[in-house]
Motif scaffolding. Structure first.
Motif, PDB file in Angstrom:
ATOM      1  N   PRO A 210       0.813  -1.219   0.000  1.00 44.70           N
ATOM      2  CA  PRO A 210       0.000   0.000   0.000  1.00 44.70           C
ATOM      3  C   PRO A 210       0.848   1.271   0.000  1.00 44.70           C
ATOM      4  O   PRO A 210       1.658   1.505   0.895  1.00 44.70           O
ATOM      5  CB  PRO A 210      -0.818  -0.117   1.300  1.00 44.70           C
ATOM      6  N   ASP A 211       0.691   2.065  -1.039  1.00 46.19           N
ATOM      7  CA  ASP A 211       1.324   3.374  -1.135  1.00 46.19           C
ATOM      8  C   ASP A 211       0.384   4.247  -1.954  1.00 46.19           C
ATOM      9  O   ASP A 211       0.445   4.259  -3.176  1.00 46.19           O
ATOM     10  CB  ASP A 211       2.701   3.278  -1.788  1.00 46.19           C
ATOM     11  N   TYR A 212      -0.508   4.921  -1.274  1.00 49.09           N
ATOM     12  CA  TYR A 212      -1.520   5.683  -1.993  1.00 49.09           C
ATOM     13  C   TYR A 212      -1.985   6.882  -1.178  1.00 49.09           C
ATOM     14  O   TYR A 212      -1.783   6.950   0.042  1.00 49.09           O
ATOM     15  CB  TYR A 212      -2.728   4.804  -2.328  1.00 49.09           C
ATOM     16  N   THR A 213      -2.574   7.821  -1.864  1.00 45.95           N
ATOM     17  CA  THR A 213      -3.208   8.971  -1.238  1.00 45.95           C
ATOM     18  C   THR A 213      -4.592   9.138  -1.858  1.00 45.95           C
ATOM     19  O   THR A 213      -4.843   8.659  -2.970  1.00 45.95           O
ATOM     20  CB  THR A 213      -2.407  10.260  -1.453  1.00 45.95           C
ATOM     21  N   THR A 214      -5.470   9.817  -1.149  1.00 49.15           N
ATOM     22  CA  THR A 214      -6.789  10.138  -1.690  1.00 49.15           C
ATOM     23  C   THR A 214      -7.126  11.587  -1.366  1.00 49.15           C
ATOM     24  O   THR A 214      -6.676  12.128  -0.351  1.00 49.15           O
ATOM     25  CB  THR A 214      -7.889   9.226  -1.118  1.00 49.15           C
ATOM     26  N   PHE A 215      -7.889  12.200  -2.224  1.00 51.24           N
ATOM     27  CA  PHE A 215      -8.438  13.524  -1.953  1.00 51.24           C
ATOM     28  C   PHE A 215      -9.722  13.657  -2.768  1.00 51.24           C
ATOM     29  O   PHE A 215      -9.983  12.864  -3.679  1.00 51.24           O
ATOM     30  CB  PHE A 215      -7.445  14.642  -2.279  1.00 51.24           C
ATOM     31  N   THR A 216     -10.531  14.627  -2.430  1.00 53.57           N
ATOM     32  CA  THR A 216     -11.824  14.802  -3.082  1.00 53.57           C
ATOM     33  C   THR A 216     -11.868  16.135  -3.809  1.00 53.57           C
ATOM     34  O   THR A 216     -11.456  17.165  -3.257  1.00 53.57           O
ATOM     35  CB  THR A 216     -12.972  14.736  -2.054  1.00 53.57           C
ATOM     36  N   VAL A 217     -12.373  16.109  -5.040  1.00 52.51           N
ATOM     37  CA  VAL A 217     -12.522  17.312  -5.848  1.00 52.51           C
ATOM     38  C   VAL A 217     -13.964  17.387  -6.331  1.00 52.51           C
ATOM     39  O   VAL A 217     -14.402  16.556  -7.126  1.00 52.51           O
ATOM     40  CB  VAL A 217     -11.563  17.307  -7.055  1.00 52.51           C
ATOM     41  N   ASP A 218     -14.704  18.357  -5.822  1.00 54.32           N
ATOM     42  CA  ASP A 218     -16.108  18.553  -6.234  1.00 54.32           C
ATOM     43  C   ASP A 218     -16.909  17.254  -6.174  1.00 54.32           C
ATOM     44  O   ASP A 218     -17.640  16.911  -7.110  1.00 54.32           O
ATOM     45  CB  ASP A 218     -16.171  19.130  -7.656  1.00 54.32           C
ATOM     46  N   GLY A 219     -16.758  16.515  -5.097  1.00 57.51           N
ATOM     47  CA  GLY A 219     -17.525  15.287  -4.920  1.00 57.51           C
ATOM     48  C   GLY A 219     -16.925  14.061  -5.584  1.00 57.51           C
ATOM     49  O   GLY A 219     -17.452  12.962  -5.433  1.00 57.51           O
ATOM     50  N   MET A 220     -15.822  14.208  -6.307  1.00 59.81           N
ATOM     51  CA  MET A 220     -15.157  13.082  -6.955  1.00 59.81           C
ATOM     52  C   MET A 220     -13.942  12.664  -6.120  1.00 59.81           C
ATOM     53  O   MET A 220     -13.054  13.473  -5.856  1.00 59.81           O
ATOM     54  CB  MET A 220     -14.705  13.448  -8.373  1.00 59.81           C
ATOM     55  N   GLU A 221     -13.923  11.392  -5.708  1.00 61.86           N
ATOM     56  CA  GLU A 221     -12.783  10.882  -4.958  1.00 61.86           C
ATOM     57  C   GLU A 221     -11.648  10.544  -5.918  1.00 61.86           C
ATOM     58  O   GLU A 221     -11.847   9.822  -6.895  1.00 61.86           O
ATOM     59  CB  GLU A 221     -13.155   9.629  -4.165  1.00 61.86           C
ATOM     60  N   ILE A 222     -10.469  11.069  -5.652  1.00 52.73           N
ATOM     61  CA  ILE A 222      -9.288  10.805  -6.472  1.00 52.73           C
ATOM     62  C   ILE A 222      -8.335   9.918  -5.683  1.00 52.73           C
ATOM     63  O   ILE A 222      -7.991  10.212  -4.535  1.00 52.73           O
ATOM     64  CB  ILE A 222      -8.564  12.106  -6.872  1.00 52.73           C
ATOM     65  N   LEU A 223      -7.919   8.806  -6.283  1.00 55.10           N
ATOM     66  CA  LEU A 223      -6.954   7.892  -5.684  1.00 55.10           C
ATOM     67  C   LEU A 223      -5.657   7.941  -6.491  1.00 55.10           C
ATOM     68  O   LEU A 223      -5.676   7.797  -7.711  1.00 55.10           O
ATOM     69  CB  LEU A 223      -7.504   6.466  -5.688  1.00 55.10           C
ATOM     70  N   ILE A 224      -4.547   8.178  -5.824  1.00 57.41           N
ATOM     71  CA  ILE A 224      -3.220   8.136  -6.454  1.00 57.41           C
ATOM     72  C   ILE A 224      -2.464   6.969  -5.828  1.00 57.41           C
ATOM     73  O   ILE A 224      -2.159   6.982  -4.631  1.00 57.41           O
ATOM     74  CB  ILE A 224      -2.414   9.428  -6.226  1.00 57.41           C
ATOM     75  N   SER A 225      -2.166   5.925  -6.616  1.00 57.69           N
ATOM     76  CA  SER A 225      -1.434   4.765  -6.109  1.00 57.69           C
ATOM     77  C   SER A 225      -0.128   4.618  -6.881  1.00 57.69           C
ATOM     78  O   SER A 225      -0.108   4.736  -8.110  1.00 57.69           O
ATOM     79  CB  SER A 225      -2.270   3.498  -6.276  1.00 57.69           C
ATOM     80  N   VAL A 226       0.960   4.361  -6.157  1.00 58.15           N
ATOM     81  CA  VAL A 226       2.294   4.321  -6.772  1.00 58.15           C
ATOM     82  C   VAL A 226       2.999   3.009  -6.432  1.00 58.15           C
ATOM     83  O   VAL A 226       3.001   2.577  -5.275  1.00 58.15           O
ATOM     84  CB  VAL A 226       3.157   5.512  -6.296  1.00 58.15           C
ATOM     85  N   TYR A 227       3.595   2.410  -7.458  1.00 56.29           N
ATOM     86  CA  TYR A 227       4.534   1.309  -7.237  1.00 56.29           C
ATOM     87  C   TYR A 227       5.904   1.768  -7.705  1.00 56.29           C
ATOM     88  O   TYR A 227       6.120   2.053  -8.882  1.00 56.29           O
ATOM     89  CB  TYR A 227       4.131   0.058  -8.013  1.00 56.29           C
ATOM     90  N   SER A 228       6.843   1.879  -6.759  1.00 52.68           N
ATOM     91  CA  SER A 228       8.212   2.302  -7.040  1.00 52.68           C
ATOM     92  C   SER A 228       9.134   1.197  -6.544  1.00 52.68           C
ATOM     93  O   SER A 228       9.362   1.061  -5.335  1.00 52.68           O
ATOM     94  CB  SER A 228       8.512   3.628  -6.327  1.00 52.68           C
ATOM     95  N   PRO A 229       9.666   0.335  -7.435  1.00 52.81           N
ATOM     96  CA  PRO A 229      10.374  -0.880  -6.999  1.00 52.81           C
ATOM     97  C   PRO A 229      11.548  -0.634  -6.067  1.00 52.81           C
ATOM     98  O   PRO A 229      11.819  -1.446  -5.190  1.00 52.81           O
ATOM     99  CB  PRO A 229      10.828  -1.515  -8.317  1.00 52.81           C
TER     100      PRO A 229
END
Length: 615
Positions: A210-229
């Motif tokens: 697990p390496d992710y962040t979330t934030f909300t923009v105008d009611g839309m949930e944004i998920l940013i997930s990263v895999y950095s070996p």
């Protein structure tokens, strides 16, 4: 009436008795259940089990996609499938005939219970195929699984519109990033349900620690997930810039709200191993898969993400909200292509650039430069080829190599429509308002007929737009870009731009010592103004800049980093001169050079230009 009721009752009793005297028919199954096992990886392969729906035919055909939306290339994902088997309910093998790279015909289909097969991944064998990495797959046991689901899960012919339930078994240490909803609370199994196969394919899943962040923009949930070996970057490293960008996009788009969740799945490739090499992104309805080199400096990584992710995000406009029958009912193995790639990719690419100047992320000159670069690139293609014809036949060998032009001339088509609409409406309307109107006319689940779109656009806009579409998009007349730029007061002229400290145009001031891999300032040439002011001399070896060591292995990083330098930034360069190391300190001084470029000159067009870029 009583007599009729009694008669009916007797008939039902007789029918019930007859039914009881015969074997009960099996309940028909009208969904597909899939199991993907990420725990027991064998020889870098994953087992997939699919419980079949009920068939009333003697044979059934199972397909793995040959082609998927967004790539417009025949990639034959079935080539990565091994040991395909079909079974009846008692576990007996059924006869299977592989009819092509992506298809298996199963005999005695009325008894079919399940199929199983092993899946190979694409990332570590990229030299053997042409699958674009963001559309590919990765299997790294206990580390990462890039589940572009079209590479793992197939469909039965004629059964693509029924529900899919996918169960993924995975190590507890890995987490699946996706826009799908997991209905299983356990930490070693995820269960996802989709209404049809196309919805499943439209939702990639990336498993990693697990390496992710979330934030909300105008009611839309944004998920940013990263895999950095190698742990070079985390989701937190890139989230601030991504959040700024996506907030700007949503502000630019206005009322478009086609999804409640949007996921960015970023896979960073280890360039020192057999790994993904095709950098870029692939759009999906509610997410995008992105592949970038892990070695890229952060400033360049964020800049690249800003361009590619913004493009993919704008696909929520088209083809998500506005698309033809060919997109709605996409055939993954014998597809019919739409005429309107100019809209699906061109308008999307244009928005990815326009929103940046609209929201102040780049200035006007940078926007003009980007459009001019697209003009120059587009001219390398056949400028008389009707864009609709090319789009309709994009899978044919004759047209396939023109696909890159959808991001160039396609965006320029959108730009010219935008400018023409601004002129025709005295600045009040542009191509964004057109896309909003088309979205209201059609929407997610109401496709249009290909041959009716131009008439609909004309009805929603102005006669000039219809003339443009028929002459320059469906016709073979090259677009006179100067005419459209003049409508907003922009024309070509000489402009000054800062030069790169280590390059003059495409000619470098530096070279590599092949025996030591060291970076050396070229002897016998006139050096750049920056080099002279900091004290570099011909023949000097550059060892490090601001504490970062450089050589052949990361010279690309050095060049890319230098493009981010600002005037008067402090700088320290460690060099070797006459076999003695020394340190040069000073401030960045960037030389300005004259280059031909577009710029605003006609003040009488200021109002319409402002409406175009800032409206």
């Amino acid at each position: 009436m009583k007599k009729l009721i009694c008669t009916l009752a007797m008939a039902v009793m007789v029918m019930s008795c007859k039914t009881a005297q015969q074997p009960q028919a099996a309940t028909a199954v009208n969904d597909v259940k899939v199991a993907i096992d990420l725990k027991n990886v064998k020889d870098d392969k994953v087992m997939v089990t699919i419980m079949a729906p009920t068939f009333t035919t003697e044979t059934a055909t199972f397909h793995i996609p040959k082609i998927i939306p967004g790539t417009y290339s025949e990639d034959d994902y079935g080539k990565f499938i091994e040991d395909f088997k079909a079974y009846d309910a008692k576990g007996n093998l059924l006869a299977v005939n592989k009819t092509d790279d992506n298809s298996w015909q199963i005999s005695n289909a009325k008894t079919l219970a399940k199929v199983t097969y092993w899946v190979n991944d694409t990332y570590d064998v990229e030299g053997t195929h042409e699958i674009f990495s963001p559309a590919g797959t990765n299997i790294a046991a206990n580390e990462n699984f890039m589940l572009n689901t079209h590479g793992f899960v197939g469909y039965f012919q004629g059964k693509g519109e029924i529900p899919y339930t996918v169960t993924v078994s995975h190590p507890a240490t890995l987490w699946g990033a996706t826009s799908l909803t997991d209905t299983d609370p356990s930490n070693e199994q995820d269960v996802f349900t989709t209404s049809r196969y196309a919805e499943l394919v439209d939702n990639p899943i990336m498993y990693s620690k697990p390496d992710y962040t979330t934030f909300t923009v105008d009611g839309m949930e944004i998920l940013i997930s990263v895999y950095s070996p190698n742990g070079t970057y985390t989701a937190k490293d890139i989230t601030p810039e991504m959040e700024t960008m996506m907030r700007a996009q949503k502000k630019f788009l206005g009322p478009f709200n086609t999804t409640k969740k949007y996921s960015v799945l970023l896979y960073l490739s280890d360039m020192k191993k057999p790994d993904a090499k095709g950098f870029g992104a692939l759009e999906h309805t509610t997410s995008t898969t992105v592949v970038m080199p892990e070695m890229m400096p952060k400033a360049q990584l964020v800049e690249q993400l800003k361009d590619v992710v913004s493009h993919e995000f704008f696909h929520i406009v088209t083809p998500l909200s506005i698309h033809s029958n060919e997109i709605q009912y996409f055939d993954y193995n014998t597809p019919k292509m739409s005429e309107h790639l100019w809209m699906y990719e061109g308008v999307t690419e244009y928005f990815a650039n326009l929103f940046q100047v609209n929201q102040g992320l780049i200035d006007e000159d940078e926007f003009y430069t980007r459009m001019e670069e697209k003009i120059e690139t587009a001219r390398r293609f056949d400028d008389k080829m009707p864009f609709t014809k090319m789009s309709k036949n994009i899978l044919d060998k004759q047209y396939k190599d023109s696909y890159y032009n959808v991001y160039q001339k396609g965006a320029l088509i959108a730009m010219c429509i935008d400018i023409q609409m601004r002129e025709s409406s005295n600045g009040q309307r542009g191509i964004l308002s057109l896309m909003q109107a088309l979205s209201k006319e059609y929407g997610n689940n109401r496709p249009f007929n290909d041959n009716e779109l131009f008439a609909k656009i004309t009805a929603l806009t102005y006669p000039e737009i219809g003339e443009f579409l028929n002459k320059y998009v469906a016709g073979d007349t090259p677009i006179p870009y100067d005419v459209y730029f003049a409508k907003v007061g922009v024309k070509k002229g000489t402009v000054k731009k800062p030069s790169n400290p280590f390059l003059k145009g495409e000619t470098p001031y530096i070279t590599i010592n092949p025996s030591t891999k060291e970076i050396v300032v070229l002897p016998g040439i006139e050096l750049s103004g920056f080099m002279k002011k900091i004290g570099l001399k011909n023949g000097d070896t550059i060892l490090s800049i601001n504490g970062t060591a450089y050589n052949l292995d990361n010279i690309y990083e050095m060049i890319m980093s230098s493009m981010e330098w600002k005037e008067n930034d402090p700088i320290t360069i460690q060099i070797k001169r006459n076999n003695k190391e020394q340190t040069l300190k000073g401030k960045v001084s960037l030389s300005m050079e004259d280059v031909e470029g577009l710029h605003f000159t006609d003040a009488s067009k200021a109002k319409i230009k402002e409406a175009w870029l800032k409206g």
